[in-house]
Design a protein around this motif. Structure first.
Motif, PDB file in Angstrom:
ATOM      1  N   ASP A   1     -73.169 -68.238  10.849  1.00 41.08           N
ATOM      2  CA  ASP A   1     -72.478 -68.382  12.129  1.00 41.08           C
ATOM      3  C   ASP A   1     -71.233 -67.484  12.131  1.00 41.08           C
ATOM      4  OD1 ASP A   1     -69.879 -69.983  11.707  1.00 41.08           O
ATOM      5  OD2 ASP A   1     -71.335 -71.268  10.696  1.00 41.08           O
ATOM      6  N   ASP A   2     -70.748 -67.183  13.330  1.00 44.44           N
ATOM      7  CA  ASP A   2     -69.676 -66.195  13.485  1.00 44.44           C
ATOM      8  C   ASP A   2     -68.425 -66.536  12.679  1.00 44.44           C
ATOM      9  OD1 ASP A   2     -71.187 -64.558  15.099  1.00 44.44           O
ATOM     10  OD2 ASP A   2     -70.375 -65.358  16.958  1.00 44.44           O
TER      11      ASP A   2
ATOM     12  N   ALA B   1     -73.559 -62.369   1.256  1.00 49.35           N
ATOM     13  CA  ALA B   1     -74.311 -61.438   2.102  1.00 49.35           C
ATOM     14  C   ALA B   1     -75.092 -62.194   3.178  1.00 49.35           C
ATOM     15  CB  ALA B   1     -75.252 -60.589   1.255  1.00 49.35           C
ATOM     16  N   THR B   2     -75.701 -63.306   2.799  1.00 50.90           N
ATOM     17  CA  THR B   2     -76.430 -64.116   3.783  1.00 50.90           C
ATOM     18  C   THR B   2     -75.496 -64.579   4.887  1.00 50.90           C
ATOM     19  OG1 THR B   2     -78.034 -64.863   2.143  1.00 50.90           O
ATOM     20  CG2 THR B   2     -77.776 -66.235   4.110  1.00 50.90           C
ATOM     21  N   THR B   3     -74.330 -65.057   4.509  1.00 51.03           N
ATOM     22  CA  THR B   3     -73.370 -65.537   5.504  1.00 51.03           C
ATOM     23  C   THR B   3     -72.903 -64.406   6.408  1.00 51.03           C
ATOM     24  OG1 THR B   3     -72.639 -67.293   4.021  1.00 51.03           O
ATOM     25  CG2 THR B   3     -71.147 -66.700   5.828  1.00 51.03           C
ATOM     26  N   ILE B   4     -72.582 -63.263   5.821  1.00 54.05           N
ATOM     27  CA  ILE B   4     -72.091 -62.139   6.619  1.00 54.05           C
ATOM     28  C   ILE B   4     -73.173 -61.619   7.562  1.00 54.05           C
ATOM     29  CG2 ILE B   4     -71.283 -59.742   6.529  1.00 54.05           C
ATOM     30  CD1 ILE B   4     -69.818 -60.517   3.896  1.00 54.05           C
TER      31      ILE B   4
ATOM     32  N   ALA C   1     -68.010 -68.426   9.984  1.00 57.04           N
ATOM     33  CA  ALA C   1     -68.235 -68.296   8.535  1.00 57.04           C
ATOM     34  C   ALA C   1     -68.364 -66.828   8.149  1.00 57.04           C
ATOM     35  CB  ALA C   1     -69.477 -69.081   8.120  1.00 57.04           C
ATOM     36  N   ALA C   2     -69.070 -66.039   8.963  1.00 58.25           N
ATOM     37  CA  ALA C   2     -69.239 -64.617   8.655  1.00 58.25           C
ATOM     38  C   ALA C   2     -67.899 -63.896   8.633  1.00 58.25           C
ATOM     39  CB  ALA C   2     -70.178 -63.972   9.676  1.00 58.25           C
ATOM     40  N   VAL C   3     -67.072 -64.164   9.626  1.00 54.40           N
ATOM     41  CA  VAL C   3     -65.748 -63.528   9.680  1.00 54.40           C
ATOM     42  C   VAL C   3     -64.905 -63.966   8.486  1.00 54.40           C
ATOM     43  CG1 VAL C   3     -63.574 -63.438  10.978  1.00 54.40           C
ATOM     44  CG2 VAL C   3     -65.752 -63.156  12.164  1.00 54.40           C
ATOM     45  N   ARG C   4     -64.940 -65.246   8.166  1.00 53.38           N
ATOM     46  CA  ARG C   4     -64.147 -65.766   7.043  1.00 53.38           C
ATOM     47  C   ARG C   4     -64.557 -65.100   5.723  1.00 53.38           C
ATOM     48  NH1 ARG C   4     -64.682 -70.752   8.351  1.00 53.38           N
ATOM     49  NH2 ARG C   4     -66.548 -71.142   7.110  1.00 53.38           N
TER      50      ARG C   4
ATOM     51  N   PRO D   1     -73.056 -50.493   3.735  1.00 54.97           N
ATOM     52  CA  PRO D   1     -73.567 -51.791   4.186  1.00 54.97           C
ATOM     53  C   PRO D   1     -72.450 -52.774   4.554  1.00 54.97           C
ATOM     54  CG  PRO D   1     -74.852 -51.032   2.325  1.00 54.97           C
ATOM     55  CD  PRO D   1     -73.691 -50.066   2.479  1.00 54.97           C
ATOM     56  N   LEU D   2     -71.379 -52.824   3.758  1.00 50.17           N
ATOM     57  CA  LEU D   2     -70.282 -53.730   4.085  1.00 50.17           C
ATOM     58  C   LEU D   2     -69.576 -53.284   5.365  1.00 50.17           C
ATOM     59  CD1 LEU D   2     -68.566 -56.201   3.445  1.00 50.17           C
ATOM     60  CD2 LEU D   2     -67.197 -54.766   1.888  1.00 50.17           C
ATOM     61  N   GLY D   3     -69.326 -51.994   5.495  1.00 53.52           N
ATOM     62  CA  GLY D   3     -68.686 -51.479   6.701  1.00 53.52           C
ATOM     63  C   GLY D   3     -69.515 -51.752   7.943  1.00 53.52           C
ATOM     64  N   GLN D   4     -70.830 -51.558   7.853  1.00 56.89           N
ATOM     65  CA  GLN D   4     -71.710 -51.824   8.984  1.00 56.89           C
ATOM     66  C   GLN D   4     -71.686 -53.308   9.353  1.00 56.89           C
ATOM     67  OE1 GLN D   4     -75.653 -50.234   8.285  1.00 56.89           O
ATOM     68  NE2 GLN D   4     -74.779 -48.426   7.327  1.00 56.89           N
ATOM     69  N   ALA D   5     -71.746 -54.161   8.343  1.00 53.54           N
ATOM     70  CA  ALA D   5     -71.745 -55.608   8.600  1.00 53.54           C
ATOM     71  C   ALA D   5     -70.406 -56.054   9.198  1.00 53.54           C
ATOM     72  CB  ALA D   5     -72.042 -56.370   7.312  1.00 53.54           C
ATOM     73  N   VAL D   6     -69.308 -55.517   8.690  1.00 56.05           N
ATOM     74  CA  VAL D   6     -67.985 -55.868   9.217  1.00 56.05           C
ATOM     75  C   VAL D   6     -67.854 -55.395  10.662  1.00 56.05           C
ATOM     76  CG1 VAL D   6     -65.506 -55.381   9.016  1.00 56.05           C
ATOM     77  CG2 VAL D   6     -66.829 -56.047   6.992  1.00 56.05           C
ATOM     78  N   ALA D   7     -68.291 -54.178  10.951  1.00 59.01           N
ATOM     79  CA  ALA D   7     -68.222 -53.664  12.326  1.00 59.01           C
ATOM     80  C   ALA D   7     -68.972 -54.585  13.280  1.00 59.01           C
ATOM     81  CB  ALA D   7     -68.794 -52.247  12.386  1.00 59.01           C
TER      82      ALA D   7
END
Length: 155
Positions: free
Chosen positions: A56-57, A49-52, A59-62, A88-94
């Protein structure tokens, strides 16, 4: 609004429990070896969750893509229901990825990602605030960029 670290952590833990650990516990007939896995998942979910949310972009995407491919396996492309984008996951992914496997999204999906109506997406596209795709809909990257730039309701 961006999902909080805690909201995303809790959703990841719930999804992993429901989709992976509970079935495994059934398969091994309730073996005690599953309990230590739950503790590991709790610990790792905080890190993911911290990474997402704030890593950094790259790592978050990975991490986001690894979570999606593990938690939502299938033979076809990832195509979540509209309400998934409000999670929350959908919002973070978007916010961090856009749509994981689509260059363009329909106005309905873009609206769900942004937390607005299809008409709102149409208005943004008409005012060149979202980039239309030549084959219909809008570019997923333009939705992500709008979320990042303007801090709209969805993360």
């Amino acid at each position: 609004m961006s999902p909080t670290h805690e909201e995303l952590t809790e959703q990841l833990i719930r999804l992993i429990d429901i989709r992976l650990l509970d079935p495994l516990e059934i398969l091994v007939d309730g073996h005690a070896a599953i309990d230590p896995l739950r503790a590991i998942v709790r610990e790792r979910a905080r890190s993911w969750a911290t990474t997402i949310v704030s890593g950094d972009d790259r790592a978050a995407v990975r991490v986001a893509m690894r979570a999606i491919s593990t938690l939502y396996p299938g033979d076809g492309p990832f195509d979540p229901p509209l309400d998934w984008w409000r999670s929350p996951l959908g919002q973070a992914v978007a916010r961090r990825v856009g749509h994981p496997n689509a260059e363009s999204v329909s106005y309905a999906v873009a609206g769900a990602m942004l937390g607005i109506t299809r008409q709102g997406v149409h208005d943004l596209a008409s005012r060149d605030k979202l980039t239309r795709h030549p084959e219909g809909g809008v570019l997923s990257a333009s939705v992500r960029d709008r979320l990042l730039k303007e801090g709209t309701r969805r993360a």
